[in-house]
Design an enzyme around this catalytic site. Sequence first.
Site, PDB file in Angstrom:
ATOM      1  N   GLU A 116      46.621  -2.681  -4.417  1.00  0.00           N
ATOM      2  CA  GLU A 116      46.748  -4.139  -4.585  1.00  0.00           C
ATOM      3  C   GLU A 116      46.186  -4.891  -3.388  1.00  0.00           C
ATOM      4  OE1 GLU A 116      47.334  -5.094  -7.427  1.00  0.00           O
ATOM      5  OE2 GLU A 116      48.333  -3.340  -8.255  1.00  0.00           O
ATOM      6  N   VAL A 128      30.045  -2.605  -5.406  1.00  0.00           N
ATOM      7  CA  VAL A 128      29.983  -1.757  -4.213  1.00  0.00           C
ATOM      8  C   VAL A 128      28.939  -0.679  -4.497  1.00  0.00           C
ATOM      9  CG1 VAL A 128      31.264  -0.113  -2.770  1.00  0.00           C
ATOM     10  CG2 VAL A 128      32.393  -2.197  -3.598  1.00  0.00           C
TER      11      VAL A 128
HETATM   12  N1  ARG Z   1      47.965  -1.202 -12.411  1.00  0.00           N
HETATM   13  C1  ARG Z   1      47.862  -1.727 -11.090  1.00  0.00           C
HETATM   14  C2  ARG Z   1      46.642  -2.643 -10.938  1.00  0.00           C
HETATM   15  O1  ARG Z   1      45.693  -2.619 -11.685  1.00  0.00           O
HETATM   16  C3  ARG Z   1      47.934  -0.681  -9.998  1.00  0.00           C
HETATM   17  C4  ARG Z   1      47.736   0.748 -10.282  1.00  0.00           C
HETATM   18  C5  ARG Z   1      48.095   1.563  -9.059  1.00  0.00           C
HETATM   19  N2  ARG Z   1      47.931   2.975  -9.216  1.00  0.00           N
HETATM   20  C6  ARG Z   1      48.658   3.891  -8.519  1.00  0.00           C
HETATM   21  N3  ARG Z   1      48.391   5.164  -8.618  1.00  0.00           N
HETATM   22  N4  ARG Z   1      49.618   3.549  -7.741  1.00  0.00           N
HETATM   23  O2  ARG Z   1      46.550  -3.449 -10.026  1.00  0.00           O
HETATM   24 ZN    ZN Z   2      44.126  -2.924  -9.958  1.00  0.00          ZN
HETATM   25 CA    CA Z   3      29.604   1.157  -7.468  1.00  0.00          CA
END
Ligand code: ARG
Ligand code: ZN
Ligand code: CA
Length: 241
Positions: A154, A175
């Site tokens: 995040e 990127v």
């Molecule tokens: N679903 C969330 C997003 O798109 C986060 C996914 C995080 N993945 C993890 N393995 N912790 O922002």
């Molecule tokens: Zn995400």
């Molecule tokens: Ca790329």
Amino acid sequence: ANGIIEIPVVVNVLYRTAAENISLAQIQSQIDVLNADYSGTNPDAANVPTIFQGVKAGDVGIRFVLDQVIRKATNKTSWTTNDAMKKTSGGGLNPTSPTTKLNMWCCNLSGGILGYAQFPGGSSATDGVVMDNNAFGVTTTGAPYNKGRTATHEVGHWLNLRHIWGDAQCGNDLVSDTPLHTGANYGCPAAGVRSTCSGTPVMMTMNYMDYTDDLCMYMFSAGQKARMKATFATGGGRTGF
Ligand code: ARG
Ligand code: ZN
Ligand code: CA
């Protein structure tokens, strides 16, 4: 002077149950994971496959310091992605100094959402990262999302990173040193799995901006580092830091 950017972090905890009122130790464990991942000192960095060693970011040059924890009891059983947790008027907490501090909200998100973030350039009133209480920090429950990597992901968005698959089949993540991905990867893919995109490149499934398990994501690329660092320059949206 050494080019390291320090980010003060305000953690806003909204809780109904005791479990949702996460401990200071759990909060600090999240700060520790962010510092390991953004300095490239995460122990699993050693797992980066040979083909990607040349493009791994190493030290991204960003560090996180816990600035304050603000707690508020609520009778809301869960929250959605409508940003109510970021507003006192919505039963939540307004951000504290959002142009100079990273605000995180920890609450019970509905629908299995682990977290979401605001990209640079948005309203400061809603700026920051929202985290589900079960995915916040390192815990013994909540596998496979209990090693703090949701926040790493995040904060990547908060620093302008897109998902590695570009949110489209073989999409563009802006990127250049990350390979084309067919789509999101989940779980813990075997090493060397190829995309079906042009050139069928080996996918960087261990990148923090994929959707793999916490234990199976352990790198940013050099190009992602450059994109994140650019947010702190003039016009980048994070110049207050
Ligand atoms: N679903 C969330 C997003 O798109 C986060 C996914 C995080 N993945 C993890 N393995 N912790 O922002
Ligand atoms: Zn995400
Ligand atoms: Ca790329």
